[in-house]
Motif scaffolding. Sequence first.
Motif, mmCIF file in Angstrom:
data_model
loop_
_atom_site.group_PDB
_atom_site.id
_atom_site.type_symbol
_atom_site.label_atom_id
_atom_site.label_comp_id
_atom_site.label_asym_id
_atom_site.label_seq_id
_atom_site.Cartn_x
_atom_site.Cartn_y
_atom_site.Cartn_z
ATOM 1 N N GLN A 1 0.830 -1.211 0.000
ATOM 2 C CA GLN A 1 0.000 0.000 0.000
ATOM 3 C C GLN A 1 0.868 1.266 0.000
ATOM 4 O O GLN A 1 0.657 2.167 -0.798
ATOM 5 C CB GLN A 1 -0.894 0.021 1.242
ATOM 6 N N GLU A 2 1.835 1.293 0.912
ATOM 7 C CA GLU A 2 2.732 2.442 1.010
ATOM 8 C C GLU A 2 3.438 2.684 -0.322
ATOM 9 O O GLU A 2 3.545 3.797 -0.814
ATOM 10 C CB GLU A 2 3.796 2.184 2.089
ATOM 11 N N CYS A 3 3.907 1.585 -0.889
ATOM 12 C CA CYS A 3 4.628 1.642 -2.150
ATOM 13 C C CYS A 3 3.743 2.212 -3.255
ATOM 14 O O CYS A 3 4.145 3.103 -3.998
ATOM 15 C CB CYS A 3 5.015 0.217 -2.505
ATOM 16 N N GLU A 4 2.535 1.695 -3.332
ATOM 17 C CA GLU A 4 1.615 2.153 -4.370
ATOM 18 C C GLU A 4 1.267 3.625 -4.176
ATOM 19 O O GLU A 4 1.112 4.370 -5.137
ATOM 20 C CB GLU A 4 0.340 1.300 -4.372
ATOM 21 N N ARG A 5 1.169 4.040 -2.915
ATOM 22 C CA ARG A 5 0.818 5.428 -2.644
ATOM 23 C C ARG A 5 1.912 6.366 -3.165
ATOM 24 O O ARG A 5 1.640 7.345 -3.858
ATOM 25 C CB ARG A 5 0.633 5.619 -1.126
ATOM 26 N N TRP A 6 3.165 6.029 -2.871
ATOM 27 C CA TRP A 6 4.264 6.895 -3.301
ATOM 28 C C TRP A 6 4.430 6.869 -4.813
ATOM 29 O O TRP A 6 4.641 7.899 -5.443
ATOM 30 C CB TRP A 6 5.569 6.469 -2.621
ATOM 31 N N ILE A 7 4.345 5.676 -5.396
ATOM 32 C CA ILE A 7 4.518 5.584 -6.852
ATOM 33 C C ILE A 7 3.364 6.297 -7.555
ATOM 34 O O ILE A 7 3.561 7.016 -8.533
ATOM 35 C CB ILE A 7 4.640 4.115 -7.302
ATOM 36 N N GLY A 8 2.164 6.133 -6.978
ATOM 37 C CA GLY A 8 0.990 6.817 -7.521
ATOM 38 C C GLY A 8 1.190 8.332 -7.542
ATOM 39 O O GLY A 8 0.766 9.018 -8.464
ATOM 40 N N GLY A 9 1.870 8.835 -6.527
ATOM 41 C CA GLY A 9 2.153 10.269 -6.452
ATOM 42 C C GLY A 9 2.967 10.753 -7.641
ATOM 43 O O GLY A 9 2.944 11.927 -7.994
ATOM 44 N N MET A 10 3.710 9.840 -8.259
ATOM 45 C CA MET A 10 4.496 10.186 -9.438
ATOM 46 C C MET A 10 3.645 10.069 -10.704
ATOM 47 O O MET A 10 4.150 10.211 -11.824
ATOM 48 C CB MET A 10 5.715 9.273 -9.565
ATOM 49 N N GLY A 11 2.365 9.772 -10.526
ATOM 50 C CA GLY A 11 1.450 9.737 -11.663
ATOM 51 C C GLY A 11 1.658 8.554 -12.580
ATOM 52 O O GLY A 11 1.425 8.618 -13.786
ATOM 53 N N ILE A 12 2.103 7.442 -12.014
ATOM 54 C CA ILE A 12 2.370 6.285 -12.844
ATOM 55 C C ILE A 12 1.985 5.046 -12.044
ATOM 56 O O ILE A 12 1.996 5.073 -10.815
ATOM 57 C CB ILE A 12 3.868 6.273 -13.263
#
Length: 500
Positions: A123-134
């Motif tokens: 979840q944490e990982c997806e949240r941060w990567i999501g922040g990069m718009g990808i």
Amino acid sequence: MKGGDVILRFERVSKTFPGVKALEDVTFDIHRGEVHVLLGENGAGKSTLIKILTGVFKADSGRILLDAKEIRPENILQSRKMGIGTVFQENSLVPHLTVAENVFLSRELKNSFNTIDWKRTYQECERWIGGMGIAIDPRVRVKALSVAEQQIVEIVKILSQEPSLIILDEPTSALSENEIDNLFSIVNKLKGEKGITFVYISHRMEEIKHIGDRASVLRDGRYIGQLPDLKAAHLDDIINMIVGRPLNEKFPKRSVQVGEAAFEVKNLSVLKTIYDVSFQVKSGEVLGLAGLVGSGRTSVAKAIIGVLRRESGEVFLDGKKVNIDSPNDAIKHGIAYLPEDRKREGLLLQKPVRENITLPQLHKFRKFGVLSKRMEKHAAHGLKKTLSIKTPSIERLVKFLSGGNQQKVVFAKWLCAKTKVYIFDEPTRGIDVGSKSEIYKIINDLAGEGAAIVVISSELPEILGVCDRIVVMCDGRVTGEMSRNDATQENIMKYAIGGA
Ligand SMILES: Nc1ncnc2c1ncn2[C@@H]1O[C@H](COP(=O)(O)OP(=O)(O)OP(=O)(O)O)[C@@H](O)[C@H]1O
Ligand SMILES: [Mg+2]
């Protein structure tokens, strides 16, 4: 920002490598809560300074003060414990581990049973990567990712640790405008809300003005000066400080006569990657392939040269269909592909500069079957000079060159090849402002000699500056095409995010 509050100070730092003074007496300050841009040509000493700060190298003399206290980290881990998080210029991820394992390496999230809490980790990982718009699946192994995706994972790994000082050494070299914008939002947020300080290295002039507060310039290992207000500074003045002379034309004028269709791709498809891509390039023409990260541009190139398996598609040279099933076939037919990932595909790091440049073309240096060392050296020297590759000798191993100079070696290798069709994938990635215009000039000259050229680039000013015609891709499909005269950053972006 609390102006003038010094978080980090380099004091008379010097470092010499065999034959190279990488840093000489460098002194300057970085303020708390600012984005401080470190500028300089390829080989100026930027990465060396960062490596001394993080304990990778030891300075010959001088000291570094963090919060007014001298620090001497012995390795990256120690610097990390001092609150310094670093995204290095070279990829430092572990290829066979997953994205999540890399991001949380040696700071695993545990549950109450003291085992790894994978749900929270993902979840944490997806949240941060999501922040990069990808979207990148945290469960996939890093080695399966594209260069751009790896770069994003690398950035996310450091940002998510929220250290008090974050060093980004060319974090955006593989990214396109969209991801860069997202990175900048995160940087501004961490700066604004958490007071985190950034040291930022990049050769992309547009972005440093956008993200940076102040800048320091290095040239040939020496500190040249600071720009106290980057946003207000004039681009010409910044370039002048970096290069040491004014650079009057960034994109040289083109006056090439475009001839017949020399290279054509018809209905190229690769399973789940690219769909029905067609375009043609005339002799003397430079065609730009624009698009966001993941739009399929590199896959098109790789399908053409036979690295990716084609589901359908034909390649024509001067109107004749050719069969290309491997990079060797491509070279035989006169198609040169300069890969975007120089470390993995373009270079032999353990070999000297000379060999890297001449290896694919050794047959050219044979006289009656015997290799002429003299001719080979002459050719390598010539290209070193043309591209101003910074190395004390062409016999130096490529691994000891700075990142940008390694990229120049890849470029030199393909110039040595002299062929009919060139596909340049991010040809100026990591290359400094002065040398960029040299490379544009070379691309022009090749076109002038009648070559058909495809330039894949994520830098829109570069696409607009060097190409005659532009094809835009989105999600594996061609979504737009325009001549240079009709092209603007805005309409390229419009097609890049899905069309009109
Ligand atoms: N391990 C090493 N051994 C020998 N020479 C080195 C080593 N690392 C760097 N150098 C040399 O030190 C000089 C400065 O290199 P550095 O990597 O700091 O440049 P840079 O400013 O980061 O350039 P770029 O923009 O290309 O990344 C270069 O001449 C380089 O060849
Ligand atoms: Mg560097």
